[in-house]
Design an enzyme around this catalytic site. Structure first.
Site, PDB file in Angstrom:
ATOM      1  N   GLU A  24       0.822  -1.206   0.000  1.00 17.14           N
ATOM      2  CA  GLU A  24       0.000   0.000   0.000  1.00 17.14           C
ATOM      3  C   GLU A  24       0.859   1.261   0.000  1.00 17.14           C
ATOM      4  O   GLU A  24       0.500   2.269  -0.620  1.00 17.14           O
ATOM      5  CB  GLU A  24      -0.931  -0.010   1.216  1.00 17.14           C
ATOM      6  CG  GLU A  24      -2.015  -1.078   1.177  1.00 17.14           C
ATOM      7  CD  GLU A  24      -1.511  -2.473   1.538  1.00 17.14           C
ATOM      8  OE1 GLU A  24      -2.253  -3.445   1.348  1.00 17.14           O
ATOM      9  OE2 GLU A  24      -0.347  -2.592   2.007  1.00 17.14           O
ATOM     10  N   ARG A  82       8.451 -12.143  -0.086  1.00 14.43           N
ATOM     11  CA  ARG A  82       7.570 -11.027   0.249  1.00 14.43           C
ATOM     12  C   ARG A  82       7.888 -10.432   1.616  1.00 14.43           C
ATOM     13  O   ARG A  82       7.873  -9.219   1.792  1.00 14.43           O
ATOM     14  CB  ARG A  82       6.111 -11.511   0.214  1.00 14.43           C
ATOM     15  CG  ARG A  82       5.073 -10.456   0.593  1.00 14.43           C
ATOM     16  CD  ARG A  82       4.936  -9.409  -0.468  1.00 14.43           C
ATOM     17  NE  ARG A  82       3.849  -8.481  -0.187  1.00 14.43           N
ATOM     18  CZ  ARG A  82       3.542  -7.439  -0.951  1.00 14.43           C
ATOM     19  NH1 ARG A  82       4.248  -7.198  -2.040  1.00 14.43           N
ATOM     20  NH2 ARG A  82       2.540  -6.646  -0.639  1.00 14.43           N
ATOM     21  N   MET A 119      15.328  -3.889   1.374  1.00 16.02           N
ATOM     22  CA  MET A 119      14.061  -3.191   1.198  1.00 16.02           C
ATOM     23  C   MET A 119      14.227  -2.074   0.167  1.00 16.02           C
ATOM     24  O   MET A 119      15.261  -1.415   0.105  1.00 16.02           O
ATOM     25  CB  MET A 119      13.598  -2.590   2.528  1.00 16.02           C
ATOM     26  CG  MET A 119      13.291  -3.620   3.606  1.00 16.02           C
ATOM     27  SD  MET A 119      11.905  -4.685   3.171  1.00 16.02           S
ATOM     28  CE  MET A 119      10.573  -3.483   3.198  1.00 16.02           C
ATOM     29  N   GLY A 120      13.194  -1.883  -0.642  1.00 16.69           N
ATOM     30  CA  GLY A 120      13.166  -0.745  -1.553  1.00 16.69           C
ATOM     31  C   GLY A 120      13.918  -0.941  -2.852  1.00 16.69           C
ATOM     32  O   GLY A 120      14.121   0.031  -3.589  1.00 16.69           O
ATOM     33  N   GLU A 175       4.590  -3.257 -11.790  1.00 14.88           N
ATOM     34  CA  GLU A 175       5.995  -2.851 -11.767  1.00 14.88           C
ATOM     35  C   GLU A 175       6.791  -3.517 -12.890  1.00 14.88           C
ATOM     36  O   GLU A 175       7.449  -2.820 -13.668  1.00 14.88           O
ATOM     37  CB  GLU A 175       6.597  -3.135 -10.391  1.00 14.88           C
ATOM     38  CG  GLU A 175       6.010  -2.233  -9.309  1.00 14.88           C
ATOM     39  CD  GLU A 175       6.437  -2.639  -7.915  1.00 14.88           C
ATOM     40  OE1 GLU A 175       6.519  -3.859  -7.655  1.00 14.88           O
ATOM     41  OE2 GLU A 175       6.677  -1.758  -7.084  1.00 14.88           O
TER      42      GLU A 175
END
Length: 422
Positions: free
Chosen positions: A58, A267, A307-308, A336
């Site tokens: 989100e 995930r 992350m990211g 994406e």
């Protein structure tokens, strides 16, 4: 009905905190900032724009919206709340100190009222379908307009909300705006009690993904570091029960091409160590992104345990498999890899992205596969560069053709801001 819900939530609270401490064994941030979970904060605003994004997915969807709000309402501070530390980390990595992050409190009347009294939001903007009865009731009674943005409602979720029909109807009728992905989502919200005049079909804001300017240059560096002319496929946002299937497929793929490289991105961060060990148990030379910036030439599996950086990993790949779809989790964001022009493979469980997946399937940009079919598709795309390129281009065109939801939702927010009396 809401009274009984609140009583049950109070009774469950000790177990909720026990679960937080249990999860903190893997992610220590779960035991930090616990006061915020009950509405106690070290910061305070006279007014702000409040965006709630429950977790990483989100937050990613909200990034274009938040950037647009920063430009349009530069005079107002932006508060972004999440429920998970991984969501919090994504907010920080995307915006640094340009926005304020806080954890949304649990849905207890006292906690919710402390949150609203401390933050004084001018409007509340909730991403997708994160509905809390006491929070929405408090906002309604305090005349704080709340919008449900990028709202989606799968058939499975609609059935769950129908079981608490009275609470659901009251929550939906307290909302000022429901910006639905598509007509199917809109009909489900209305069937559950939402007012027709508040439900607007805007499309999916995730189509408005903005790619970083340096992404392609960085991905080429990463790809070159893997070794020349290697076939690279990514399995992204995978869940328990999927990695075993994916690693088995990769074993068979390497029998066709020993240089094939799998980028594996689970995930949930608390599973990174487990999946690293699993990959090594399968006999793969496995490198971790967190421990070294590149894979060695003999690396068979590259674990994306940071992350990211998922966009970077997608960009460095030839073919993308999107997880949560070989098992009944409903699938994850295929936009994406689509925006990056990558051919997309997914399992059959796509109920979280039913309408979007149909667009890609109709355009022949997405192939639905079982684990056995995944191997066949990988071999086909590995050997047919022309089809791989064309399939990826069709995916990119689907994304480009469906942009525009961001501007529609910004206009709805403008109307909400004008109606706010806070």
């Amino acid at each position: 009905m809401r009274y009984f819900y609140t009583v049950l939530l109070y009774l469950a609270l000790p177990f909720i905190f026990i679960r937080l401490f249990w999860r903190s064994r893997q992610i220590s941030d779960y035991r930090r900032r616990l006061g915020e979970r009950l509405g106690f904060y070290p910061i305070q605003f006279e007014k702000c724009i409040w965006v709630h994004a429950v977790s990483v997915g989100e937050v990613l969807a909200a990034i274009p919206l938040i950037k647009a709000l920063q430009v349009r309402y530069a005079e107002l501070p932006l508060l972004v709340t999440t429920m998970t530390p991984t969501g919090a980390a994504r907010v920080t990595s995307a915006f640094g100190k340009n926005v304020t992050h806080a954890y949304l409190p649990y849905d207890l009347p006292g906690s919710v009222n402390r949150f609203l009294k401390t933050m004084h939001p001018t409007v509340g903007l909730i991403m997708e379908t994160e509905l809390w009865p006491n929070l929405l009731a408090a906002c309604y009674h305090q005349h704080i307009p709340v919008g449900l943005l990028n709202a989606r409602l799968s058939e499975k979720s609609a059935k769950k909300y129908h079981r608490i029909a009275v609470i659901t109807r009251n929550m939906l009728q307290s909302l000022s705006v429901i910006a639905a992905h598509g007509h199917v989502d809109a009909k489900r919200f209305i069937a559950l009690g939402a007012s027709q005049h508040t439900v607007v079909v805007t499309g999916n804001i995730k189509f408005d993904l903005q790619l970083p300017n340096n992404l392609f240059a960085e991905s080429m560096k990463l790809r070159e570091s893997f070794g020349q002319n290697r076939f690279i496929w990514i399995a992204a946002s995978t869940h328990e029960g999927e990695e075993e299937q994916i690693l088995q497929v990769h074993q068979q793929l390497q029998q066709k091409n020993q240089q094939a490289l799998l980028i594996l991105v689970p995930r949930h961060p608390d599973r990174f160590d487990t999946i690293f060990k699993l990959s090594e148990q399968y006999g793969f030379k496995t490198s971790r992104r967190s421990q070294q910036s590149t894979a060695m030439s003999d690396t068979a599996v590259y674990l994306g345990d940071t992350m990211g950086e998922l966009l970077l990993m997608y960009a460095a790949s030839d073919v993308a498999f999107v997880g949560g779809s070989l098992i009944p989790r409903g699938g994850h964001n295929m936009l994406e890899p689509g925006a990056l022009g990558k051919p997309i493979l997914m399992g059959k469980h796509l109920f979280n992205f039913a309408e979007i997946s149909e667009l890609f399937i109709e355009a022949r940009a997405l192939s639905i596969v079982s684990s056995a079919e995944l191997l066949l598709q990988l071999i086909r795309l590995m050997n047919d560069i022309k089809e791989r390129t064309q399939m990826g281009e069709r995916a990119r065109q689907v994304v480009e053709a469906n942009r525009g939801a961001l501007n529609k939702q910004l206009e709805l927010i403008t109307k909400m801001m004008q109606s706010s009396v806070v």
